[in-house]
Design an enzyme around this catalytic site. Structure first.
Site, PDB file in Angstrom:
ATOM      1  N   TYR A   1       1.121  -0.957  -0.109  1.00 14.61           N
ATOM      2  CA  TYR A   1      -0.054   0.589  -0.204  1.00 14.61           C
ATOM      3  C   TYR A   1       0.953   1.057   0.148  1.00 14.61           C
ATOM      4  CZ  TYR A   1      -4.063   2.723   1.380  1.00 14.61           C
ATOM      5  OH  TYR A   1      -5.184   4.149   1.438  1.00 14.61           O
TER       6      TYR A   1
ATOM      7  N   LYS B   1      -1.013  -0.944  -4.543  1.00 14.91           N
ATOM      8  CA  LYS B   1      -2.655  -0.277  -5.059  1.00 14.91           C
ATOM      9  C   LYS B   1      -0.906   1.004  -4.278  1.00 14.91           C
ATOM     10  CE  LYS B   1      -5.544   2.596  -2.356  1.00 14.91           C
ATOM     11  NZ  LYS B   1      -6.350   2.894  -0.446  1.00 14.91           N
TER      12      LYS B   1
END
Length: 299
Positions: free
Chosen positions: A136, A164
């Site tokens: 992330y 992400k």
């Protein structure tokens, strides 16, 4: 291992009126709205789920509640980040034990380590489980940037396949796509463009408010119906620009309320939108509200 693709919703956490207790019944009802719309991936304890404001036991209880309720109707992920490695491993093992298909992990945040320390962190977490890890990257919150070159290095670790990226930078998305990893966009205002660039999915907080439209956009792009997809995106875009430049989680919950799904307020110290902000948000959602009104009248 299940291949992740499609629309991933970091599910908003629904609290009672005091904001001090998670409301399990309303939480399940909100999950049903997401699942009924066909959302492909459910994510527990994400940023839009207000994980920094959740107590440690709440994060585990929410992950369990949501996993049991999803019950295979969508892919299921848990965001398991913590500041230190041992706590991250504990949360990640818990997610694996309750049946999560994958986990999402931030680099250590708040006065974090060197990049060698970040690598060691991910290496140790990955060694503790045998499910995929989505890195992330949100440097505006962590002060650590997972660059394309560093992501290439992380891809050498077993279990790390996904990232992400929430920079909101389309150039960065395209650079990441050259690494061979699987890239999910996390920058709301470039969702459409990222799908066109080759991202197989997105982690998109606004889906809490517009799940049906989000899935429709993904389906249209996947089918190559780009003119229709762009027309839908032009109706979605004003709200994405508003959310990106305002207090995000309160705006997502307010947008869900405007769109007909009341999921309450955020936990303090987050504050609800003021009257002027609510008016601007409602205006940004008006292209979607008009279509929704027409749809209901036809039905």
């Amino acid at each position: 291992m299940k291949e992740l693709q499609g629309v991933c919703v970091p599910v908003s956490t629904v609290f009672d009126s005091s904001g001090e207790t998670v409301d399990p019944a309303r939480m399940k009802a909100h999950l049903d709205v997401m699942l009924d719309a066909g959302v492909h991936i459910i994510l527990a304890n994400g940023g839009t789920g207000e994980f920094p404001y959740l107590r440690w036991d709440e994060r585990k209880e929410l992950a369990e509640l949501m996993g049991k309720h999803v019950a295979g109707r969508a892919a299921y992920m848990v965001q398991t980040s913590a500041i230190n490695t041992s706590d991250t491993i504990e949360m990640t093992r818990h997610a694996k034990d309750i049946g999560a298909d994958a986990v999402m992990v931030l680099p250590p945040y708040f006065e974090g380590p060197t990049m060698d320390g970040v690598y060691d962190h991910f290496e140790k977490v990955a060694a503790a489980v045998d499910i995929p890890i989505m890195v992330y990257n949100i440097p505006q919150c962590t002060n650590i940037d997972i660059t394309p070159d560093f992501f290439r290095r992380l891809l050498e670790i077993d279990n790390i396949r996904y990232i992400k990226d929430s920079t909101g930078d389309l150039v960065r998305i395209q650079e990441l796509l050259t690494t061979g990893g699987v890239v999910f966009n996390g920058g709301d205002p470039i969702t459409f463009q990222s799908l066109l660039a080759g991202c197989p999915g997105c982690v998109w907080g606004t889906v809490n408010a517009i799940p049906r439209e989000a899935v429709e956009l993904f389906d249209l792009v996947s089918a190559g119906a780009l003119s229709e997809a762009n027309a839908l995106w032009q109706r979605i875009l004003p709200s994405q620009l508003f959310l990106w430049s305002n207090s995000y989680n309160p705006a997502v919950k307010a947008a869900a309320h405007i769109m007909g799904n009341d999921i309450g307020q955020c936990r303090r110290p987050l504050q609800p939108l003021n009257d002027d902000e609510m008016a601007a948000l409602r205006s940004s959602l008006s292209p979607l509200l008009q279509v929704e009104t027409t749809r209901k009248n036809v039905a």
